[in-house]
Design a protein around this motif. Structure first.
Motif, PDB file in Angstrom:
ATOM      1  N   LEU A 121     -37.419 -11.729  -2.563  1.00  0.00           N
ATOM      2  CA  LEU A 121     -37.906 -10.376  -2.283  1.00  0.00           C
ATOM      3  C   LEU A 121     -36.988  -9.341  -2.923  1.00  0.00           C
ATOM      4  CD1 LEU A 121     -39.928  -8.531  -0.841  1.00  0.00           C
ATOM      5  CD2 LEU A 121     -38.456  -8.640   1.185  1.00  0.00           C
ATOM      6  N   TYR A 122     -35.696  -9.583  -2.837  1.00  0.00           N
ATOM      7  CA  TYR A 122     -34.719  -8.673  -3.448  1.00  0.00           C
ATOM      8  C   TYR A 122     -34.938  -8.581  -4.953  1.00  0.00           C
ATOM      9  CZ  TYR A 122     -30.310  -7.170  -5.518  1.00  0.00           C
ATOM     10  OH  TYR A 122     -29.360  -6.534  -6.281  1.00  0.00           O
ATOM     11  N   PHE A 123     -35.080  -9.718  -5.606  1.00  0.00           N
ATOM     12  CA  PHE A 123     -35.254  -9.705  -7.063  1.00  0.00           C
ATOM     13  C   PHE A 123     -36.630  -9.184  -7.452  1.00  0.00           C
ATOM     14  CE2 PHE A 123     -31.560 -12.579  -7.088  1.00  0.00           C
ATOM     15  CZ  PHE A 123     -30.830 -11.974  -8.095  1.00  0.00           C
ATOM     16  N   SER A 124     -37.632  -9.417  -6.614  1.00  0.00           N
ATOM     17  CA  SER A 124     -38.952  -8.845  -6.868  1.00  0.00           C
ATOM     18  C   SER A 124     -38.869  -7.320  -6.849  1.00  0.00           C
ATOM     19  CB  SER A 124     -39.960  -9.334  -5.826  1.00  0.00           C
ATOM     20  OG  SER A 124     -41.223  -8.723  -6.026  1.00  0.00           O
ATOM     21  N   ASN A 125     -38.188  -6.768  -5.840  1.00  0.00           N
ATOM     22  CA  ASN A 125     -38.014  -5.312  -5.761  1.00  0.00           C
ATOM     23  C   ASN A 125     -37.243  -4.776  -6.959  1.00  0.00           C
ATOM     24  OD1 ASN A 125     -39.369  -5.069  -3.346  1.00  0.00           O
ATOM     25  ND2 ASN A 125     -37.522  -5.131  -2.083  1.00  0.00           N
ATOM     26  N   LEU A 126     -36.225  -5.515  -7.371  1.00  0.00           N
ATOM     27  CA  LEU A 126     -35.391  -5.103  -8.496  1.00  0.00           C
ATOM     28  C   LEU A 126     -36.214  -4.998  -9.776  1.00  0.00           C
ATOM     29  CD1 LEU A 126     -32.299  -4.561  -8.755  1.00  0.00           C
ATOM     30  CD2 LEU A 126     -32.099  -6.872  -9.684  1.00  0.00           C
ATOM     31  N   ILE A 127     -37.179  -5.901  -9.927  1.00  0.00           N
ATOM     32  CA  ILE A 127     -37.983  -5.966 -11.151  1.00  0.00           C
ATOM     33  C   ILE A 127     -39.109  -4.952 -11.150  1.00  0.00           C
ATOM     34  CG2 ILE A 127     -39.582  -7.438 -12.448  1.00  0.00           C
ATOM     35  CD1 ILE A 127     -37.775  -9.819 -11.513  1.00  0.00           C
ATOM     36  N   ILE A 128     -39.828  -4.837 -10.051  1.00  0.00           N
ATOM     37  CA  ILE A 128     -41.051  -4.007 -10.058  1.00  0.00           C
ATOM     38  C   ILE A 128     -40.825  -2.575  -9.589  1.00  0.00           C
ATOM     39  CG2 ILE A 128     -42.476  -6.054  -9.735  1.00  0.00           C
ATOM     40  CD1 ILE A 128     -42.904  -5.254  -6.854  1.00  0.00           C
ATOM     41  N   PHE A 129     -39.633  -2.290  -9.049  1.00  0.00           N
ATOM     42  CA  PHE A 129     -39.281  -0.919  -8.671  1.00  0.00           C
ATOM     43  C   PHE A 129     -38.040  -0.467  -9.444  1.00  0.00           C
ATOM     44  CE2 PHE A 129     -41.013  -2.490  -4.434  1.00  0.00           C
ATOM     45  CZ  PHE A 129     -42.288  -1.990  -4.668  1.00  0.00           C
ATOM     46  N   PRO A 130     -38.149  -0.289 -10.745  1.00  0.00           N
ATOM     47  CA  PRO A 130     -36.989   0.108 -11.547  1.00  0.00           C
ATOM     48  C   PRO A 130     -36.480   1.488 -11.134  1.00  0.00           C
ATOM     49  CG  PRO A 130     -39.002   0.382 -12.801  1.00  0.00           C
ATOM     50  CD  PRO A 130     -39.392  -0.356 -11.554  1.00  0.00           C
ATOM     51  N   ARG A 131     -35.200   1.728 -11.359  1.00  0.00           N
ATOM     52  CA  ARG A 131     -34.606   3.018 -11.012  1.00  0.00           C
ATOM     53  C   ARG A 131     -34.981   4.054 -12.064  1.00  0.00           C
ATOM     54  NH1 ARG A 131     -28.460   1.301  -9.038  1.00  0.00           N
ATOM     55  NH2 ARG A 131     -29.114   0.013  -7.257  1.00  0.00           N
ATOM     56  N   LYS A 132     -36.194   4.539 -11.969  1.00  0.00           N
ATOM     57  CA  LYS A 132     -36.714   5.464 -12.974  1.00  0.00           C
ATOM     58  C   LYS A 132     -36.019   6.825 -12.880  1.00  0.00           C
ATOM     59  CE  LYS A 132     -40.467   6.504  -9.783  1.00  0.00           C
ATOM     60  NZ  LYS A 132     -41.920   6.475  -9.541  1.00  0.00           N
ATOM     61  N   VAL A 133     -35.953   7.494 -14.022  1.00  0.00           N
ATOM     62  CA  VAL A 133     -35.366   8.829 -14.102  1.00  0.00           C
ATOM     63  C   VAL A 133     -36.447   9.854 -13.775  1.00  0.00           C
ATOM     64  CG1 VAL A 133     -34.167  10.472 -15.588  1.00  0.00           C
ATOM     65  CG2 VAL A 133     -33.757   8.014 -15.856  1.00  0.00           C
ATOM     66  N   GLU A 134     -36.104  10.843 -12.985  1.00  0.00           N
ATOM     67  CA  GLU A 134     -37.064  11.862 -12.550  1.00  0.00           C
ATOM     68  C   GLU A 134     -37.655  12.596 -13.751  1.00  0.00           C
ATOM     69  OE1 GLU A 134     -38.661  15.620 -11.302  1.00  0.00           O
ATOM     70  OE2 GLU A 134     -36.730  15.477 -12.339  1.00  0.00           O
TER      71      GLU A 134
END
Length: 315
Positions: free
Chosen positions: A19-32
């Motif tokens: 779940l942690y790695f799934s979140n890391l992949i599909i919720f990237p830290r996008k720039v505003e």
């Protein structure tokens, strides 16, 4: 009781790590969104006065998945030619603005689009082309309605945008050409590489479990995201571009796709260019390769002025 507690803990860990790695992949830290514009100005990719002066239209249309997608349209008067440009992960359409002048010089209308979960577009996660390819379809539908049946549409993508474009053209024969800049060839292979390099992890079962968790949550798994798959069956002309010094997506992935692709294709490897930095590293060479490619493709389709060869509909 102790053994039961240990067993429960192991089960929780078994679920939590994928779940942690799934979140890391599909919720990237996008720039505003606004910040991507400011950074573009600071880095010299966007001239603020020129941007304000250029005629443009801000667009919001419906995706096929009940959210809005956003774009900016920069018209070129009396031309039926149009290029859709799709940006890379964590950024916005402002990362694609650097290409507007080049394509205007070639007589193209330019549409810069925000991916789902990026910029001002909706969407609750990044799917690496699984849903993004259908958003590109929505933009092509829009452009055919706007310009008419004689529209000549191409697509240029960087990184995530390139991977989405390559998956899109497998289904949409209306697209006259594709320019793929630093795409990955296969998501599973890329994740395997990033786990090894970034986390020092070599665990194939972890990738399988993370893909399984992602499928349960959002309906797609990693094996379905593979631009190289069936690429030998794609008739759309493709120009593959990749920086030789790309330390995120190896340039060999573009070479592998180029070697598999049949029919009209070109490969442009840019020395000293890092990830998604080919244009800024060698603007002159980039423009020359794009220009030669477009000339060949337009001759192939007999494109000129308001004329053009009509391309068949979405498959």
């Amino acid at each position: 009781m102790i053994s039961a507690a240990i067993f429960l803990t192991l089960l929780l860990l078994l679920a939590a790590v994928p779940l942690y790695f799934s979140n890391l992949i599909i919720f990237p830290r996008k720039v505003e969104y606004k910040e991507t514009y400011k950074i573009g100005v600071k880095n010299g990719e966007i001239n603020n006065e020129e941007f304000e002066r250029l005629k443009k239209e801000e667009l919001f249309i419906d995706s096929y998945y009940d959210y809005k997608i956003h774009a900016m349209y920069f018209p070129y008067e009396k031309s039926n030619k149009v290029i859709i440009i799709a940006h890379g992960i964590m950024w916005s359409l402002f990362g694609s603005y650097k290409y507007v002048e080049m394509f205007h010089e070639k007589g193209y209308n330019v549409l810069l689009c925000d991916h789902r979960f990026h910029g001002l577009s909706g969407g609750n996660h990044t799917s690496f082309g699984y849903y993004e390819k259908d958003d590109l379809r929505a933009w092509v539908d829009y452009l055919y309605e706007k310009i008419g049946d004689n529209a000549f549409v191409g697509v240029l993508g960087e990184s995530l945008g390139a991977a989405s474009a390559l998956q899109f053209i497998k289904k949409d024969k209306r697209v006259g050409f594709c320019i793929s800049d630093c795409s990955f060839s296969d998501l599973t292979a890329l994740i395997r590489l990033r786990l090894r390099v970034d986390f020092k992890i070599r665990m194939e079962p972890l990738i399988t479990l993370t893909s399984f968790v992602t499928r349960i949550r959002y309906g797609w798994g990693f094996r379905e995201i593979s631009p190289i798959k069936n690429l030998d069956q794609v008739e759309t002309p493709i120009l593959f571009i990749h920086g030789v010094d790309d330390d995120f997506i190896p340039y060999k992935m573009s070479v592998d796709m180029y070697n598999l692709k049949k029919g009209h294709k070109k490969l442009y490897l840019v020395p000293n260019a890092g990830h998604a930095n080919a244009f800024l590293t060698d603007k002159k060479g980039y423009k020359e390769h794009i220009g030669e490619f477009l000339k060949d493709i337009e001759n192939l389709h007999d494109v000129g002025g308001n004329g053009g060869k009509y391309l068949p509909a979405y498959d």
